[in-house]
Design a protein around this motif. Structure first.
Motif, PDB file in Angstrom:
ATOM      1  N   ALA A 115     -13.909   8.935   2.523  1.00 57.03           N
ATOM      2  CA  ALA A 115     -14.246   9.455   3.722  1.00 57.03           C
ATOM      3  C   ALA A 115     -14.106  11.027   3.745  1.00 57.03           C
ATOM      4  O   ALA A 115     -14.948  11.914   4.353  1.00 57.03           O
ATOM      5  N   VAL A 116     -12.889  11.526   3.437  1.00 56.63           N
ATOM      6  CA  VAL A 116     -12.555  12.722   3.268  1.00 56.63           C
ATOM      7  C   VAL A 116     -13.598  13.426   2.508  1.00 56.63           C
ATOM      8  O   VAL A 116     -14.005  14.765   2.856  1.00 56.63           O
ATOM      9  N   ILE A 117     -13.880  13.265   1.179  1.00 58.18           N
ATOM     10  CA  ILE A 117     -14.712  13.888   0.394  1.00 58.18           C
ATOM     11  C   ILE A 117     -16.047  13.573   0.443  1.00 58.18           C
ATOM     12  O   ILE A 117     -17.026  14.191   0.011  1.00 58.18           O
TER      13      ILE A 117
ATOM     14  N   GLU B 264     -15.571  23.975   4.335  1.00 58.72           N
ATOM     15  CA  GLU B 264     -15.367  24.222   5.956  1.00 58.72           C
ATOM     16  C   GLU B 264     -15.879  22.438   6.219  1.00 58.72           C
ATOM     17  O   GLU B 264     -14.979  22.074   7.304  1.00 58.72           O
ATOM     18  N   ALA B 265     -16.666  22.113   5.711  1.00 61.60           N
ATOM     19  CA  ALA B 265     -17.167  20.748   6.197  1.00 61.60           C
ATOM     20  C   ALA B 265     -16.172  19.741   5.747  1.00 61.60           C
ATOM     21  O   ALA B 265     -15.768  18.606   6.483  1.00 61.60           O
ATOM     22  N   LEU B 266     -15.452  19.941   4.606  1.00 59.64           N
ATOM     23  CA  LEU B 266     -14.235  19.020   4.425  1.00 59.64           C
ATOM     24  C   LEU B 266     -13.165  18.992   5.366  1.00 59.64           C
ATOM     25  O   LEU B 266     -12.527  17.927   5.960  1.00 59.64           O
ATOM     26  N   ARG B 267     -12.825  20.293   5.792  1.00 55.98           N
ATOM     27  CA  ARG B 267     -11.833  20.569   6.699  1.00 55.98           C
ATOM     28  C   ARG B 267     -12.275  19.829   8.179  1.00 55.98           C
ATOM     29  O   ARG B 267     -11.573  19.091   8.850  1.00 55.98           O
TER      30      ARG B 267
ATOM     31  N   ASP C  37     -23.295  14.242   6.437  1.00 55.56           N
ATOM     32  CA  ASP C  37     -22.743  13.029   6.155  1.00 55.56           C
ATOM     33  C   ASP C  37     -23.618  12.197   5.254  1.00 55.56           C
ATOM     34  O   ASP C  37     -24.653  11.811   5.488  1.00 55.56           O
ATOM     35  N   LYS C  38     -23.083  11.899   4.126  1.00 52.43           N
ATOM     36  CA  LYS C  38     -23.773  11.275   3.178  1.00 52.43           C
ATOM     37  C   LYS C  38     -22.827  10.112   2.676  1.00 52.43           C
ATOM     38  O   LYS C  38     -22.949   9.510   1.499  1.00 52.43           O
ATOM     39  N   LEU C  39     -21.777   9.670   3.325  1.00 57.34           N
ATOM     40  CA  LEU C  39     -21.071   8.520   2.885  1.00 57.34           C
ATOM     41  C   LEU C  39     -21.735   7.334   2.707  1.00 57.34           C
ATOM     42  O   LEU C  39     -22.469   6.555   3.627  1.00 57.34           O
TER      43      LEU C  39
ATOM     44  N   VAL D 176     -21.076  13.025  -6.724  1.00 56.58           N
ATOM     45  CA  VAL D 176     -21.973  13.226  -5.509  1.00 56.58           C
ATOM     46  C   VAL D 176     -21.075  13.146  -4.240  1.00 56.58           C
ATOM     47  O   VAL D 176     -21.092  12.009  -3.618  1.00 56.58           O
ATOM     48  N   ALA D 177     -20.400  14.279  -4.111  1.00 55.10           N
ATOM     49  CA  ALA D 177     -19.603  14.054  -2.930  1.00 55.10           C
ATOM     50  C   ALA D 177     -19.396  15.716  -2.524  1.00 55.10           C
ATOM     51  O   ALA D 177     -20.085  16.578  -3.086  1.00 55.10           O
TER      52      ALA D 177
END
Length: 299
Positions: free
Chosen positions: A187-189, A269-272, A220-222, A214-215
């Motif tokens: 979820a984080v990556i 920034e998206a990771l944060r 949102d691509k989880l 692919v991360a």
């Protein structure tokens, strides 16, 4: 059989046992061997979607089996126009190490026989006692298909799967702490490809996770098979790790500096933002409904 990259046998244990070992005080770490060692190509996995080479890395008297994925052998992805698979795989390892969970084998970015690429420590298949790993001795079972609508003790339900002949079965995954940690890391990556074949069981009852190219997408691509905890409260340990990880991603922090060499500023920034969302909600994410939640093929 796990992922295609792991088809050949005869690698080393996850702890990185060496063929010849110098004194313990002088022994380089597996990551140091992978980064500085001389790479010798032993073979190629021909049915992988990108170039995957089986190699030996030799440095200061130690030789480790590893996989080397050169950037030149990557197929372009329309939805990942920036960066490359190799750098995202190394970024995933850096984040995994920052959590302290050690979910991904040692992974480095380096030059090799075919240019820049990702180099990752090989993970042996569990041994059957005769020196041969294989499907008859697959280690801990992490995923399964079961009859009926309930997962049973020790399992979490993912959803119904078509098993052919007009029949369905319930896809389940193990309800165990290390796998739950991986669900948090994914979820984080923002891992878009958590397949069953990307989980490599080990003889000690654990596992390692591989294939994280692919991360880190900004959207949102989880996609994962580990939805069994969706919507449930995060364990206290995970919340503590996420808060620490948030601090380690501050602009001047070493982890942020390392990631800046591997992924884009927008991806960082998206990771944060994802970490902040997890801390704020205190729960495992649920499928967004805007993106297929299960990877294909699922293994």
């Amino acid at each position: 059989m796990p992922a295609p990259e792991r088809l050949p046998q005869g690698g080393l244990t996850p702890q990185g046992a060496a063929t010849t070992a110098p004194a313990a005080s002088d022994a380089p770490t597996p990551a140091e061997v992978l980064a500085a060692g001389e790479l010798t190509v032993r073979g190629q996995v021909t049915d992988a979607s990108n170039a995957v080479l089986l190699c030996t890395a030799s440095h200061r008297g130690q030789s480790l089996t590893c996989v080397y994925k050169p950037v030149v052998g990557e197929r372009p992805l329309w939805d990942f126009p920036d960066g490359n698979l190799a750098r995202r795989e190394v970024a995933a390892y850096e984040v995994s190490e920052a959590t302290g969970w050690g979910l991904i084998p040692p992974t480095v970015l380096r030059d090799g026989p075919y240019g820049e690429g990702m180099c990752q420590l090989w993970v042996d298949a569990p041994d059957d006692g005769d020196g041969e790993g294989g499907e008859d001795h697959p280690g801990p079972q992490l995923l399964a298909l079961v009859e009926g609508g309930e997962p049973g003790p020790g399992w979490k339900a993912v959803g119904q799967a078509d098993v052919g002949g007009g029949r369905t079965a319930l896809l389940v995954h193990a309800d165990q702490p290390r796998l739950r940690r991986l669900a948090v890391l994914d979820a984080v990556i923002n891992n878009g490809d958590r397949k069953g074949g990307h989980l490599l069981p080990t003889a000690d009852g654990g596992f390692y996770a591989i294939d994280h190219g692919v991360a880190f997408h900004v959207q949102d691509k989880l996609r994962t098979l580990l939805w069994g905890w969706a919507g449930e409260p995060l364990p206290d340990e995970a919340r503590q790790v996420l808060r620490r990880l948030s601090a380690e991603l501050a602009d001047t922090a070493p982890l942020a500096a390392r990631l800046a060499e591997l992924i884009t500023a927008a991806e960082i920034e998206a990771l944060r933002g994802r970490i902040a969302d997890l801390v704020r909600s205190g729960r495992h994410p649920e499928p967004s409904g805007q993106w297929p939640p299960i990877p294909w093929p699922p293994v």
